[in-house]
Design a protein around this motif. Sequence first.
Motif, PDB file in Angstrom:
ATOM      1  N   MET A  69       0.834  -1.208   0.000  1.00 55.22           N
ATOM      2  CA  MET A  69       0.000   0.000   0.000  1.00 55.22           C
ATOM      3  C   MET A  69       0.871   1.261   0.000  1.00 55.22           C
ATOM      4  SD  MET A  69      -2.983  -1.102  -0.239  1.00 55.22           S
ATOM      5  CE  MET A  69      -3.713   0.519  -0.175  1.00 55.22           C
ATOM      6  N   SER A  70       1.912   1.221   0.812  1.00 53.15           N
ATOM      7  CA  SER A  70       2.791   2.387   0.902  1.00 53.15           C
ATOM      8  C   SER A  70       3.421   2.692  -0.461  1.00 53.15           C
ATOM      9  CB  SER A  70       3.874   2.094   1.943  1.00 53.15           C
ATOM     10  OG  SER A  70       4.917   3.000   1.815  1.00 53.15           O
ATOM     11  N   THR A  71       3.907   1.654  -1.120  1.00 53.41           N
ATOM     12  CA  THR A  71       4.557   1.848  -2.413  1.00 53.41           C
ATOM     13  C   THR A  71       3.541   2.286  -3.472  1.00 53.41           C
ATOM     14  OG1 THR A  71       5.948   0.012  -1.758  1.00 53.41           O
ATOM     15  CG2 THR A  71       6.208   0.775  -3.993  1.00 53.41           C
ATOM     16  N   PHE A  72       2.352   1.688  -3.409  1.00 53.39           N
ATOM     17  CA  PHE A  72       1.306   2.034  -4.365  1.00 53.39           C
ATOM     18  C   PHE A  72       0.898   3.506  -4.223  1.00 53.39           C
ATOM     19  CE2 PHE A  72      -3.212   2.405  -5.485  1.00 53.39           C
ATOM     20  CZ  PHE A  72      -3.168   1.944  -6.796  1.00 53.39           C
ATOM     21  N   PHE A  73       0.718   3.943  -2.971  1.00 56.39           N
ATOM     22  CA  PHE A  73       0.295   5.334  -2.753  1.00 56.39           C
ATOM     23  C   PHE A  73       1.394   6.328  -3.102  1.00 56.39           C
ATOM     24  CE2 PHE A  73      -3.803   6.560  -1.018  1.00 56.39           C
ATOM     25  CZ  PHE A  73      -4.460   5.344  -1.142  1.00 56.39           C
ATOM     26  N   THR A  74       2.635   5.941  -2.873  1.00 55.74           N
ATOM     27  CA  THR A  74       3.751   6.834  -3.248  1.00 55.74           C
ATOM     28  C   THR A  74       3.707   7.068  -4.754  1.00 55.74           C
ATOM     29  OG1 THR A  74       5.067   5.926  -1.461  1.00 55.74           O
ATOM     30  CG2 THR A  74       6.281   7.137  -3.137  1.00 55.74           C
ATOM     31  N   ALA A  75       3.462   5.972  -5.510  1.00 52.79           N
ATOM     32  CA  ALA A  75       3.397   6.091  -6.971  1.00 52.79           C
ATOM     33  C   ALA A  75       2.156   6.881  -7.398  1.00 52.79           C
ATOM     34  CB  ALA A  75       3.365   4.700  -7.590  1.00 52.79           C
ATOM     35  N   MET A  76       1.065   6.661  -6.656  1.00 55.27           N
ATOM     36  CA  MET A  76      -0.183   7.346  -6.997  1.00 55.27           C
ATOM     37  C   MET A  76      -0.057   8.859  -6.800  1.00 55.27           C
ATOM     38  SD  MET A  76      -3.895   6.357  -5.530  1.00 55.27           S
ATOM     39  CE  MET A  76      -4.045   7.751  -4.461  1.00 55.27           C
ATOM     40  N   ILE A  77       0.559   9.255  -5.699  1.00 52.94           N
ATOM     41  CA  ILE A  77       0.729  10.675  -5.398  1.00 52.94           C
ATOM     42  C   ILE A  77       1.617  11.335  -6.443  1.00 52.94           C
ATOM     43  CG2 ILE A  77       1.789  12.286  -3.732  1.00 52.94           C
ATOM     44  CD1 ILE A  77       0.735  10.220  -1.559  1.00 52.94           C
ATOM     45  N   SER A  78       2.628  10.582  -6.894  1.00 53.05           N
ATOM     46  CA  SER A  78       3.521  11.167  -7.912  1.00 53.05           C
ATOM     47  C   SER A  78       2.902  11.102  -9.308  1.00 53.05           C
ATOM     48  CB  SER A  78       4.877  10.451  -7.877  1.00 53.05           C
ATOM     49  OG  SER A  78       4.703   9.127  -8.301  1.00 53.05           O
ATOM     50  N   GLY A  79       1.678  10.584  -9.409  1.00 51.04           N
ATOM     51  CA  GLY A  79       0.950  10.569 -10.680  1.00 51.04           C
ATOM     52  C   GLY A  79       1.445   9.529 -11.643  1.00 51.04           C
ATOM     53  N   ASP A  80       2.154   8.516 -11.125  1.00 47.58           N
ATOM     54  CA  ASP A  80       2.765   7.538 -12.006  1.00 47.58           C
ATOM     55  C   ASP A  80       2.184   6.141 -11.786  1.00 47.58           C
ATOM     56  OD1 ASP A  80       4.501   6.863 -14.010  1.00 47.58           O
ATOM     57  OD2 ASP A  80       6.144   6.365 -12.641  1.00 47.58           O
ATOM     58  N   VAL A  81       0.906   6.105 -11.431  1.00 47.03           N
ATOM     59  CA  VAL A  81       0.332   4.830 -11.038  1.00 47.03           C
ATOM     60  C   VAL A  81       0.222   3.841 -12.202  1.00 47.03           C
ATOM     61  CG1 VAL A  81      -2.114   5.420 -11.363  1.00 47.03           C
ATOM     62  CG2 VAL A  81      -1.439   3.881  -9.506  1.00 47.03           C
ATOM     63  N   GLU A  82       0.144   4.382 -13.435  1.00 47.15           N
ATOM     64  CA  GLU A  82       0.029   3.490 -14.600  1.00 47.15           C
ATOM     65  C   GLU A  82       1.300   2.660 -14.790  1.00 47.15           C
ATOM     66  OE1 GLU A  82      -2.684   3.072 -16.311  1.00 47.15           O
ATOM     67  OE2 GLU A  82      -3.803   4.650 -15.298  1.00 47.15           O
ATOM     68  N   ASN A  83       2.431   3.267 -14.431  1.00 52.79           N
ATOM     69  CA  ASN A  83       3.711   2.572 -14.644  1.00 52.79           C
ATOM     70  C   ASN A  83       4.270   1.975 -13.352  1.00 52.79           C
ATOM     71  OD1 ASN A  83       3.794   3.314 -17.401  1.00 52.79           O
ATOM     72  ND2 ASN A  83       4.369   5.385 -16.764  1.00 52.79           N
TER      73      ASN A  83
END
Lengths: 250, 353
Positions: B128-142
Amino acid sequence: METILKTVDLTKKYDNRTVVDNLNLEIKKGEIFGLLGPNGAGKSTTMNMICNLIKPDFGSVEFMGMDFRKNKNKLSDKLGYIPQHLAIHGNLKAWENVELFTSLYGIKGAELKSRIDESLEYVGLSERRNDYAKTFSGGMKRRLNIACAIGHHPELIIFDEPTVGIDPQSRNFILEKIRESNKNGATVIYTSHYMEEVEAICTRIAIMDNGKVIASGTSEELKKLVSDDTNSITLEEVFLTLTGKKLRDM
Amino acid sequence: MIRYLIKNNFKIMFRNGINLIIYIIGPVIISAVLASAFSALFESYESVGDFKAGYSIEEDSELIPYIDILKDIGEENGVYFTEYDPGTAEESIRDHDLGGFVEFGKDSYTVYKSEDAKSEGAILNYLMSTFFTAMISGDVENIDIHVEHPDYAPAIDSTDYYGIIYIVYFGWLAIVCAAGLLSNEQKHRIPERLHVSNLSAFQIYMSRLIPLVCSVALSLGIAAVLNSVLLGVHWGNILLSSVIVLVLIIAASSFGLMLYEFTGSMVAAIFIAFALIWSMGFIGGTFESYIMSSLPEGLKHLMPIYHANRSLVELSSMGKSDYVISAITIPAVIALVCSGLTVGTACIKRRVR
């Protein structure tokens, strides 16, 4: 007599204070040269410049006819330095200390072993060779300090107050050894605050104050500067007359 | 010329009883204590394979568009999400044997973990932590998340883990072993004698570095053998592990001697070294395969200690590691740079003195 060491206009300043001021000393081969002076006179700084431990601001040290600083590689094994402080390792045995410092001059193998034996014998520590230096008395440490500086057979030995804080027997022993080294051909520079020691062993004495030599000569010649009756005056009285009675390290 | 100096400096270091206690007894005792204290954590992690996790999401949650992506990433990593009603986290974990539960609010989430499935909870937390870090940076697709499971990264037990990494930590504190020698040298102004004899700054440096490396390597070698015999620590590839530890000891020794040359004080050098090693250990001392940590991977990779720890532990557990090269080259570069700076500084000091 041949000159072994000469300082030419040797000068050192710290924070605009001149500690050694255009010092010109000439030490002849085979003599025991005493350097006297009150605290802060510049003796230690002079010794450090002679040993290449600090760089002069001006002037040079000529050792065996060569500029010492420029020819350190050729000349360093001709010099033995016995510092005032006990520069030995307490966690090494007596023979290991001598081995460590003698080997720095390129002596190794059987020759090194023989020099270790000789040096320890010379300072009377052969029987304690396997004891750690930290178990030694003050006098024994002083003797070991000397043994560590003579194993490479230097032609010029600098003794910087070698008898500080030891009993009369050890002091007498060390003075005898200095005489013996000199008889064996070594030139000696000796600094001390003990006037009677200097008078007893030195062939020539220089008195330094404020970074300059204010008088030099034999003990008799120095006494004559103060009184015609040289039998009634001591070297200490000469020293106090020339340098004054004011405390120096206040 | 410096052979005898090296030999005697080595004797001084090795005869110091405090050094023996620090470098031989120290790692064994600390390893034993920590291995015992954290054995349950490591044991529970051994049983982790794929597991089920629950989630609930509020109707007005801004996270709804991301749920399918999260479920896909979860499946790729062996975490299968099932939706439950909001407010049922604890009973869902209990009733459905879940490894954990994520409750999504309007713009936040809460992870629920079970006492019986600590490792699953840690994996869920990390995911979850890693997923949200990516989500916040707007890079969730990659997003690229890899949770390593014991299935393909064999688990290590706490004895091997602590038995190995505490050899690394003590190795990095090599300068402590030189404290007795350097303090005595400073107290009795022994370097003056060395300078009168015309030793170069490089020779003086090597006369300290070589015995220091030998003393620490020998002491830690004994500690490693004691760890193996008394605690049963496995080192895997002994030859490769020895090379890694030796190179790190060389780096740590040159780093410590550089600090001493810069500060001129043994106390300051040890304090700075200890503070830096502690920080390196805090940031890069753990890694996901065995101990969950939420610190960014990139930051961990900057810590030399991470490469040594990870390679040695993986050599122990798997017999191979992708980190062996970096665990050798990074300390080698550190050793070269620190040695150059130390000798250079010593030369400058001598010239201006």
